[in-house]
Design a protein around this motif. Structure first.
Motif, PDB file in Angstrom:
ATOM      1  N   LYS A  11       0.835  -1.212   0.000  1.00  0.00           N
ATOM      2  CA  LYS A  11       0.000   0.000   0.000  1.00  0.00           C
ATOM      3  C   LYS A  11       0.863   1.252   0.000  1.00  0.00           C
ATOM      4  O   LYS A  11       0.554   2.229  -0.685  1.00  0.00           O
ATOM      5  N   ARG A  12       1.960   1.239   0.763  1.00  0.00           N
ATOM      6  CA  ARG A  12       2.850   2.408   0.796  1.00  0.00           C
ATOM      7  C   ARG A  12       3.510   2.627  -0.563  1.00  0.00           C
ATOM      8  O   ARG A  12       3.636   3.770  -1.014  1.00  0.00           O
ATOM      9  N   ILE A  13       3.915   1.531  -1.211  1.00  0.00           N
ATOM     10  CA  ILE A  13       4.512   1.648  -2.549  1.00  0.00           C
ATOM     11  C   ILE A  13       3.472   2.192  -3.527  1.00  0.00           C
ATOM     12  O   ILE A  13       3.752   3.122  -4.290  1.00  0.00           O
ATOM     13  N   ARG A  14       2.265   1.639  -3.504  1.00  0.00           N
ATOM     14  CA  ARG A  14       1.182   2.100  -4.382  1.00  0.00           C
ATOM     15  C   ARG A  14       0.911   3.586  -4.161  1.00  0.00           C
ATOM     16  O   ARG A  14       0.819   4.365  -5.117  1.00  0.00           O
ATOM     17  N   ASP A  15       0.807   3.988  -2.905  1.00  0.00           N
ATOM     18  CA  ASP A  15       0.501   5.381  -2.595  1.00  0.00           C
ATOM     19  C   ASP A  15       1.616   6.326  -3.035  1.00  0.00           C
ATOM     20  O   ASP A  15       1.350   7.435  -3.503  1.00  0.00           O
ATOM     21  N   ALA A  16       2.876   5.888  -2.904  1.00  0.00           N
ATOM     22  CA  ALA A  16       3.997   6.721  -3.332  1.00  0.00           C
ATOM     23  C   ALA A  16       3.982   6.917  -4.848  1.00  0.00           C
ATOM     24  O   ALA A  16       4.172   8.029  -5.344  1.00  0.00           O
ATOM     25  N   VAL A  17       3.730   5.832  -5.587  1.00  0.00           N
ATOM     26  CA  VAL A  17       3.673   5.924  -7.049  1.00  0.00           C
ATOM     27  C   VAL A  17       2.500   6.812  -7.472  1.00  0.00           C
ATOM     28  O   VAL A  17       2.645   7.685  -8.331  1.00  0.00           O
ATOM     29  N   LYS A  18       1.347   6.597  -6.856  1.00  0.00           N
ATOM     30  CA  LYS A  18       0.176   7.427  -7.173  1.00  0.00           C
ATOM     31  C   LYS A  18       0.463   8.898  -6.906  1.00  0.00           C
ATOM     32  O   LYS A  18       0.092   9.765  -7.703  1.00  0.00           O
ATOM     33  N   ASN A  19       1.122   9.180  -5.787  1.00  0.00           N
ATOM     34  CA  ASN A  19       1.426  10.567  -5.434  1.00  0.00           C
ATOM     35  C   ASN A  19       2.292  11.227  -6.507  1.00  0.00           C
ATOM     36  O   ASN A  19       2.030  12.356  -6.926  1.00  0.00           O
ATOM     37  N   VAL A  20       3.328  10.531  -6.957  1.00  0.00           N
ATOM     38  CA  VAL A  20       4.196  11.096  -7.995  1.00  0.00           C
ATOM     39  C   VAL A  20       3.414  11.323  -9.281  1.00  0.00           C
ATOM     40  O   VAL A  20       3.475  12.402  -9.883  1.00  0.00           O
ATOM     41  N   LEU A  21       2.655  10.322  -9.710  1.00  0.00           N
ATOM     42  CA  LEU A  21       1.907  10.441 -10.965  1.00  0.00           C
ATOM     43  C   LEU A  21       0.819  11.514 -10.878  1.00  0.00           C
ATOM     44  O   LEU A  21       0.582  12.239 -11.850  1.00  0.00           O
ATOM     45  N   ASP A  22       0.169  11.604  -9.724  1.00  0.00           N
ATOM     46  CA  ASP A  22      -0.953  12.541  -9.588  1.00  0.00           C
ATOM     47  C   ASP A  22      -0.530  13.977  -9.277  1.00  0.00           C
ATOM     48  O   ASP A  22      -1.349  14.891  -9.340  1.00  0.00           O
ATOM     49  N   THR A  23       0.729  14.180  -8.963  1.00  0.00           N
ATOM     50  CA  THR A  23       1.202  15.551  -8.712  1.00  0.00           C
ATOM     51  C   THR A  23       2.114  16.050  -9.828  1.00  0.00           C
ATOM     52  O   THR A  23       2.627  17.155  -9.760  1.00  0.00           O
ATOM     53  N   THR A  24       2.296  15.231 -10.860  1.00  0.00           N
ATOM     54  CA  THR A  24       3.105  15.629 -12.015  1.00  0.00           C
ATOM     55  C   THR A  24       2.170  15.926 -13.173  1.00  0.00           C
ATOM     56  O   THR A  24       1.470  15.042 -13.660  1.00  0.00           O
ATOM     57  N   THR A  25       2.145  17.176 -13.602  1.00  0.00           N
ATOM     58  CA  THR A  25       1.250  17.582 -14.687  1.00  0.00           C
ATOM     59  C   THR A  25       1.988  17.580 -16.027  1.00  0.00           C
ATOM     60  O   THR A  25       3.224  17.555 -16.069  1.00  0.00           O
ATOM     61  N   LEU A  26       1.207  17.651 -17.091  1.00  0.00           N
ATOM     62  CA  LEU A  26       1.818  17.793 -18.421  1.00  0.00           C
ATOM     63  C   LEU A  26       2.618  19.080 -18.509  1.00  0.00           C
ATOM     64  O   LEU A  26       3.645  19.126 -19.190  1.00  0.00           O
ATOM     65  N   ASP A  27       2.178  20.099 -17.809  1.00  0.00           N
ATOM     66  CA  ASP A  27       2.913  21.359 -17.803  1.00  0.00           C
ATOM     67  C   ASP A  27       4.301  21.148 -17.199  1.00  0.00           C
ATOM     68  O   ASP A  27       5.283  21.675 -17.708  1.00  0.00           O
ATOM     69  N   ASP A  28       4.381  20.375 -16.118  1.00  0.00           N
ATOM     70  CA  ASP A  28       5.688  20.061 -15.513  1.00  0.00           C
ATOM     71  C   ASP A  28       6.565  19.316 -16.516  1.00  0.00           C
ATOM     72  O   ASP A  28       7.754  19.610 -16.650  1.00  0.00           O
ATOM     73  N   LEU A  29       5.985  18.339 -17.193  1.00  0.00           N
ATOM     74  CA  LEU A  29       6.750  17.496 -18.104  1.00  0.00           C
ATOM     75  C   LEU A  29       7.187  18.238 -19.358  1.00  0.00           C
ATOM     76  O   LEU A  29       8.292  18.033 -19.849  1.00  0.00           O
ATOM     77  N   LYS A  30       6.340  19.109 -19.861  1.00  0.00           N
ATOM     78  CA  LYS A  30       6.722  19.832 -21.094  1.00  0.00           C
ATOM     79  C   LYS A  30       7.808  20.857 -20.819  1.00  0.00           C
ATOM     80  O   LYS A  30       8.582  21.186 -21.700  1.00  0.00           O
ATOM     81  N   ASN A  31       7.890  21.327 -19.596  1.00  0.00           N
ATOM     82  CA  ASN A  31       8.890  22.336 -19.245  1.00  0.00           C
ATOM     83  C   ASN A  31      10.187  21.743 -18.708  1.00  0.00           C
ATOM     84  O   ASN A  31      11.137  22.471 -18.460  1.00  0.00           O
TER      85      ASN A  31
END
Length: 139
Positions: A105-125
Motif C-alpha cells: 500500500k505504501r509503494i502504491r501510494d507513493a507511485v500514485k502521489n508522484v503520478l498525480d502531482t506531475t502535470t503535463l505542464d511540468d513534463l513539457k517544461n
C-alpha cells in the motif's frame, strides 16, 4: 507495477501536444517521426485518450490532435490510468499478511502521489540541464 509502451508512448503523445500547444493541431505522423515511434501504434493509443476527453481530433488537410484541457489540469496519473488501468504494484494484496499489505500500500501510494502531482505542464517544461554542476557530497 510495470508501465508498458502503452503508458510510455501515451505520455510521449501528450507531452508533445503540450509542447506544441497553441501551434495548431499536431499530426501523429509528426510525433512518430520526431520520437522514432510507430505512427500506427500511436493511432491505437490516441483513441482512449480522445474517448477520455484528454485530446481532441481536428479533421482536414491540416488536422491532427490538440489537448482538450490545459496542460496544468492533466496529470501523468490521468494518462497512465487510461492506458494501463489501475495503479497497483501487486495484485491481490488483501491475501497478503498485514506487514506485506502495508508495504504494498505504501509503494502504491507513493507511485500514485508522484503520478498525480506531475502535470503535463511540468513534463513539457522539464529540460536536462547538463551545464549545471553536479552536487558534491563530502562525508
Amino acid at each position: 507495477m510495470k508501465i508498458s509502451t502503452k503508458g510510455r508512448y501515451g505520455l510521449t503523445i501528450m507531452i508533445e501536444l503540450a509542447k506544441k500547444e497553441g501551434d495548431g493541431p499536431v499530426s501523429l505522423k509528426t510525433i512518430a517521426t520526431e520520437n522514432g515511434l510507430s505512427e500506427h501504434y500511436l493511432e491505437q493509443l490516441v483513441a482512449p485518450l480522445r474517448n477520455a476527453s484528454l485530446v481532441k481530433s481536428i479533421r482536414g488537410a491540416y488536422g491532427g490532435y490538440i489537448l482538450a484541457k490545459d496542460p496544468k489540469e492533466i496529470t501523468a496519473g490521468d494518462i497512465i490510468r487510461i492506458l494501463e488501468g489501475p495503479i497497483t504494484p501487486v495484485e491481490g494484496i488483501e491475501d497478503e499478511e498485514p506487514a506485506k499489505q502495508e508495504l504494498w500500500k505504501r509503494i502504491r501510494d507513493a507511485v500514485k502521489n508522484v503520478l498525480d502531482t506531475t502535470t503535463l505542464d511540468d513534463l513539457k517544461n522539464h529540460r536536462d540541464d547538463d551545464s549545471q554542476e553536479p552536487y558534491m557530497f563530502y562525508i
